[in-house]
Design a protein around this motif. Structure first.
Motif, mmCIF file in Angstrom:
data_model
loop_
_atom_site.group_PDB
_atom_site.id
_atom_site.type_symbol
_atom_site.label_atom_id
_atom_site.label_comp_id
_atom_site.label_asym_id
_atom_site.label_seq_id
_atom_site.Cartn_x
_atom_site.Cartn_y
_atom_site.Cartn_z
ATOM 1 N N MET A 1 0.840 -1.192 0.000
ATOM 2 C CA MET A 1 0.000 0.000 0.000
ATOM 3 C C MET A 1 0.874 1.240 0.000
ATOM 4 N N TYR A 2 0.445 2.252 -0.727
ATOM 5 C CA TYR A 2 1.197 3.498 -0.820
ATOM 6 C C TYR A 2 0.283 4.655 -0.414
ATOM 7 N N THR A 3 0.889 5.704 0.113
ATOM 8 C CA THR A 3 0.147 6.853 0.643
ATOM 9 C C THR A 3 0.804 8.138 0.148
ATOM 10 N N PRO A 4 0.248 9.315 0.482
ATOM 11 C CA PRO A 4 0.893 10.573 0.081
ATOM 12 C C PRO A 4 2.336 10.697 0.564
ATOM 13 N N ALA A 5 2.699 9.969 1.617
ATOM 14 C CA ALA A 5 4.082 10.020 2.103
ATOM 15 C C ALA A 5 5.068 9.462 1.077
ATOM 16 N N GLY A 357 0.029 9.891 -13.468
ATOM 17 C CA GLY A 357 0.831 10.874 -12.757
ATOM 18 C C GLY A 357 0.179 11.243 -11.436
ATOM 19 N N GLY A 358 0.968 11.230 -10.364
ATOM 20 C CA GLY A 358 0.427 11.530 -9.042
ATOM 21 C C GLY A 358 -0.005 10.298 -8.280
ATOM 22 N N SER A 359 -0.032 9.133 -8.933
ATOM 23 C CA SER A 359 -0.325 7.883 -8.229
ATOM 24 C C SER A 359 0.754 7.642 -7.177
ATOM 25 N N TYR A 360 0.331 7.401 -5.934
ATOM 26 C CA TYR A 360 1.322 7.178 -4.880
ATOM 27 C C TYR A 360 2.300 6.074 -5.280
ATOM 28 N N TYR A 361 1.758 4.991 -5.809
ATOM 29 C CA TYR A 361 2.588 3.841 -6.168
ATOM 30 C C TYR A 361 3.498 4.153 -7.346
#
Length: 513
Positions: A1-5, A357-361
């Motif tokens: 899982m990926y997040t804004p971080a 573009g902008g996908s956390y992953y």
């Protein structure tokens, strides 16, 4: 899982399409302004046979040509060479002399359609023939578009097709780049190829890292010849595979585009944004195609094509469903082309620029892959640069280890391949149409070659070969003008390479285990 971080701290690393560092694409409007070029590769038999396939593909809506050459042509051998027996026209078209090249493009307007030629050790000879054909037709060389692959360093690393040792081969690449910079403003004199690095067994990280190492070596070679980077870098083009891992492939294309922009600006001092703009052709992964359940290959190819489009390709080849058996049939080529056309016209993916573009992953993976390029280039620098690394077998060993690990995982079932080690049919033989080579094609080609040799002006041919040898002995001379005169004198591919081998020598690889 990926997040804004997991997003880059600096938005500039993502940026805007068409602006430095070009993460999101080389052009501001991307496919909203113009679709990618649909460039299905073709080549078999004699030039006339491939010419008919070209005309068929153009009639089906193809927007660019790509030429596959047979093994003798790739290796700089003539069709009547003893080493060529059984290989003439088998895996591509046979081109020996200038009349063959004229027949290949008969009835095709070279100012209106771009032409890519998949050729490496003998690339400069094919370019000379292409130039001579264009001049004979009265074309403006500055209006010609397309590329020769001409990426000789990746041959020593991966594909293993060469004629001369590394350093004189680099000189030939330099000469083609310099010549095209001066005479062919729209032409790409080298198509730097990660595709074959991947097909040899490299993973995605190795593909883009080794491609960038090779690119840097070419930039250094041409800069050392006195050309400013902004006079030629905008005409460099690239060729990558689009493999099975969809998101990794999208991130790979974005990462290598960004790395290249930074390298050309910061290391080579480019000031023109066009020099920093990496443009690439993609081809779906031939190594993923399977003989069992071959219709599955249509689905594989469609998904790989999607990742190339989501990653911002400028040109795309989709493989035929039957390529695990032979070169593609007309039906397979048509289905492959229709795959691209469905992507362009039915899916809506062309309506949005860099939709991931902008996908956390995807952004996190893009950063990871870009860092990996730097790490590999640091290792190569420690060895003394890319030529030294090739001579020491470093990249070859890395690719070999990666290929072995992939094969081990596939054999154990850890890496699923549908129809091969998972969901296997008891009877998986699906009858499909395959291409059949005309058995008389080789004899026709060798007969024509002998007739051309017999009919040419011997004095002109002798003068041309003496001029070529004289220029080859001068490290500062450009080989292209003498090669153009040699093909005009109807010297053959094999005669040219054999003569130069006396000066440049030959190359034997140190095996890697």
């Amino acid at each position: 899982m990926y997040t804004p971080a997991d997003l880059p701290a600096d938005f500039g690393e993502i940026g805007l399409p068409g602006r430095y560092p070009f993460t999101r694409g080389p052009y501001p409007t991307m496919y909203r302004g113009r679709n990618w070029t649909m460039r299905q590769i073709a080549g078999f038999g004699q030039a006339e046979e491939t010419n008919q396939r070209f005309r068929y593909l153009i009639a089906q809506g193809q927007t660019g040509l790509s030429v596959d050459f047979d093994m003798p042509t790739l290796m700089g051998l003539d069709s009547d060479d003893p080493m060529s027996i059984g290989e003439v026209g088998r895996e591509g078209v046979a081109i020996d002399t200038l009349p063959d090249m004229a027949a290949l493009f008969d009835g095709i307007d070279l100012e209106q359609i771009s032409v890519s030629m998949t050729i490496n050790p003998s690339a400069w000879i094919l370019l000379a023939m292409y130039i001579a054909v264009a001049q004979d037709r009265g074309y403006d060389l500055h209006k010609l578009s397309g590329t020769i692959q001409n990426d000789i360093l990746k041959e020593y690393v991966a594909q293993k097709e060469w004629v001369f040792p590394v350093r004189p081969s680099m000189r030939i690449v330099r000469d083609t780049i310099v010549y095209c910079a001066e005479h062919m403003a729209r032409y790409n004199p080298v198509n730097i190829s990660g595709y074959h690095i991947s097909e040899a067994g490299a993973n995605a990280q190795q593909e883009i890292a080794f491609t960038m190492a090779i690119t840097r070596a070419y930039l250094e070679e041409v800069a050392a010849a006195g050309l400013d980077v902004d006079t030629f870098a905008s005409r460099l083009s690239f060729f990558f595979v689009s493999q099975a891992d969809l998101f990794e492939e999208v991130a790979k294309f974005r990462a290598v585009r960004r790395y290249y922009a930074k390298m050309v600006r910061d290391r080579f001092g480019a000031k023109d944004p066009r020099s920093m703009r990496l443009r690439f052709h993609a081809q779906t992964a031939a190594a993923t195609l399977t003989k069992p359940q071959p219709l599955n290959n249509i689905v594989r190819t469609a998904l790989q094509a999607l990742s190339a489009v989501l990653g911002g390709a400028q040109s795309l080849h989709t493989n035929g469903l039957d390529e695990a058996y032979t070169i593609p049939s007309e039906l397979a080529m048509k289905v492959s082309l229709r795959t691209q056309q469905i992507l362009a016209d039915e899916t809506g993916v062309t309506s949005v620029i860099d939709p991931l573009g902008g996908s956390y992953y995807v952004e996190s993976l893009t950063d990871q892959l870009e860092r990996g390029i730097d790490e590999y280039l640091a290792k190569i620098d420690e060895m003394g640069g890319v030529i030294a690394a090739i001579e020491q077998g470093f990249m070859q060993r890395e690719i070999s280890d990666s290929a072995y690990e992939f094969a081990r995982r596939k054999a154990s079932g850890d890496r699923a391949v549908v129809g091969v080690n998972k969901y296997v049919d008891a009877d998986s033989d699906q009858k499909i149409e395959v291409h059949k080579l005309d058995p008389e094609s080789e004899a026709r080609q060798t007969t024509r070659l002998k007739a051309i040799r017999a009919d040419r002006d011997p004095a002109r041919a002798d003068a041309a070969i003496r001029r070529l040898l004289s220029d080859a002995k001068d490290p500062d001379a450009n080989l292209m003008p003498a090669t153009i005169e040699a093909v005009r004198a109807h010297l053959s591919m094999g005669e040219i390479t054999a003569a130069l081998r006396e000066i440049f020598g030959s190359y034997r690889e140190t095996p890697v285990f």
